[in-house]
Write a protein that holds these residues in place. Structure first.
Motif, PDB file in Angstrom:
ATOM      1  N   UNK A 154       0.853  -1.188   0.000  1.00 24.20           N
ATOM      2  CA  UNK A 154       0.000   0.000   0.000  1.00 24.20           C
ATOM      3  C   UNK A 154       0.887   1.235   0.000  1.00 24.20           C
ATOM      4  N   UNK A 155       0.887   1.954  -1.126  1.00 24.81           N
ATOM      5  CA  UNK A 155       1.715   3.139  -1.251  1.00 24.81           C
ATOM      6  C   UNK A 155       1.122   4.305  -0.474  1.00 24.81           C
ATOM      7  N   UNK A 156       1.929   5.338  -0.273  1.00 25.40           N
ATOM      8  CA  UNK A 156       1.465   6.505   0.480  1.00 25.40           C
ATOM      9  C   UNK A 156       0.362   7.265  -0.247  1.00 25.40           C
ATOM     10  N   UNK A 157       0.264   7.088  -1.580  1.00 20.31           N
ATOM     11  CA  UNK A 157      -0.813   7.752  -2.321  1.00 20.31           C
ATOM     12  C   UNK A 157      -2.102   6.950  -2.320  1.00 20.31           C
ATOM     13  N   UNK A 158      -2.138   5.813  -1.570  1.00 22.07           N
ATOM     14  CA  UNK A 158      -3.345   5.007  -1.445  1.00 22.07           C
ATOM     15  C   UNK A 158      -3.454   3.863  -2.423  1.00 22.07           C
TER      16      UNK A 158
ATOM     17  N   UNK B 121       7.310   4.156  -4.096  1.00 26.00           N
ATOM     18  CA  UNK B 121       7.274   3.002  -3.197  1.00 26.00           C
ATOM     19  C   UNK B 121       8.064   3.247  -1.915  1.00 26.00           C
ATOM     20  N   UNK B 122       8.636   4.443  -1.755  1.00 25.26           N
ATOM     21  CA  UNK B 122       9.366   4.749  -0.532  1.00 25.26           C
ATOM     22  C   UNK B 122       8.411   4.736   0.658  1.00 25.26           C
ATOM     23  N   UNK B 123       8.782   3.997   1.705  1.00 23.91           N
ATOM     24  CA  UNK B 123       7.993   3.897   2.941  1.00 23.91           C
ATOM     25  C   UNK B 123       6.592   3.332   2.701  1.00 23.91           C
TER      26      UNK B 123
ATOM     27  N   UNK C 218       8.665  -0.678   3.061  1.00 21.25           N
ATOM     28  CA  UNK C 218       9.754  -0.831   2.104  1.00 21.25           C
ATOM     29  C   UNK C 218      10.849   0.161   2.434  1.00 21.25           C
ATOM     30  N   UNK C 219      12.081  -0.327   2.496  1.00 22.93           N
ATOM     31  CA  UNK C 219      13.235   0.527   2.761  1.00 22.93           C
ATOM     32  C   UNK C 219      13.990   0.821   1.479  1.00 22.93           C
ATOM     33  N   UNK C 220      15.241   0.441   1.431  1.00 20.08           N
ATOM     34  CA  UNK C 220      16.088   0.727   0.270  1.00 20.08           C
ATOM     35  C   UNK C 220      15.680  -0.134  -0.918  1.00 20.08           C
ATOM     36  N   UNK C 221      15.631   0.479  -2.097  1.00 20.93           N
ATOM     37  CA  UNK C 221      15.341  -0.228  -3.335  1.00 20.93           C
ATOM     38  C   UNK C 221      16.530  -0.065  -4.270  1.00 20.93           C
TER      39      UNK C 221
END
Length: 287
Positions: free
Chosen positions: A26-30, A92-94, A118-121
């Motif tokens: 689930x991304x921060x943009x929903x 996809x950060x955080x 999700x951390x480092x990509x």
């Protein structure tokens, strides 16, 4: 300790299992995405977990105490919903992630194994490796307020109170020359002084990157030319005539808050706090 339903427990104990891994993002943009290492898609709780060829995960590492649990997921950028542009843009950060062990023959038999973010990509060609951090990761993040000279509010937020929709702090224009994917000459904001938009937010409103917002690294005005440089490349190639909206930036200093925004009543720093120089001063006897 994981609690399994009697049916799921019986399935595992049978010795002939039909198990797969499912990842819900689930991304921060929903936006919600689902992926599985099974060769067919799996659906439960309103999310379809897409069969992703080459989508594999490392072993889950558990640590004692409050150490961070993590694992890595490796996959190919083959899905229509998982694109290189989205990864590069930081979408996809955080992002929140949940990892399930599922009986693909009966998806009602499942257990949540881990949740986190999700951390480092890392990207290599057409593949990527994403670090998945456990919930203990958030215990290592600083919380609360820091006693510092600069303001800890974000410009325009509730604590700051500055109205960034005002024409005094907002400019609209078009790109005149695209020097690179992050640096260009613009028209329409000539009335603003140099560095007014440095640290501000640049939003594309047309063109290949329409809807994308990137922080401004520098805003310079030399004679009749105005140049904007962003902190990272735009997703699509900027072109002459692309429209944008840019809002003012703030360096968090008390002097800037007073001179540019007349907002010292809402300043959230401590400009009079003694610095290291005060602490290391040597006392001298008065005569």
């Amino acid at each position: 300790m994981k609690i399994l339903s009697p049916e799921f427990s019986a399935h595992i104990a049978s010795g002939a299992t039909t198990l797969c891994w499912c990842w819900r993002i689930e991304r921060r943009d929903g936006t919600v995405l689902g992926f599985t290492d099974h060769d067919n898609s799996v659906t439960f709780e309103g999310t379809t977990y897409e069969a992703a060829a080459g989508f594999t995960a490392s072993d889950i590492t558990d640590g004692l105490g409050l150490s961070v649990d993590n694992l890595e997921v490796t996959g190919a950028l083959s899905s229509a919903t998982l694109t290189d542009d989205d990864l590069a843009a930081g979408r996809y950060d955080e992002a929140r992630i949940a990892i399930y062990r599922v009986n693909w023959a009966d998806a009602s038999q499942r257990v949540l194994m881990r949740s986190g973010s999700i951390g480092e990509v890392r990207r290599t060609g057409a593949s990527f490796t994403a670090e998945l951090r456990g919930l203990a990761h958030y215990l290592q993040q600083p919380t609360g307020r820091l006693l510092q000279r600069t303001c800890d509010a974000d410009l325009g937020d509730r604590r700051c109170g500055v109205d960034l929709s005002s024409s005094a702090f907002r400019g609209e224009g078009t790109i005149v020359t695209a020097i690179s994917a992050r640096r260009f000459k613009v028209a329409g904001i000539d009335t603003f002084e140099s560095r007014f938009f440095s640290r501000g937010l640049f939003a594309f409103t047309s063109g290949a990157s329409a809807g994308l917002k990137i922080e401004v690294k520098s805003h310079t005005k030399l004679r009749a030319a105005v140049e904007i440089e962003l902190w990272r490349d735009a997703e699509g190639a900027p072109a002459i005539g692309d429209a944008f909206i840019v809002t003012a930036g703030c360096d968090k200093r008390f002097e800037t808050c007073k001179a540019r925004f007349a907002n010292t009543v809402n300043f959230r720093g401590f400009p009079s706090i003694p610095g290291n120089q005060f602490l290391t001063q040597i006392g001298r006897a008065s005569r």
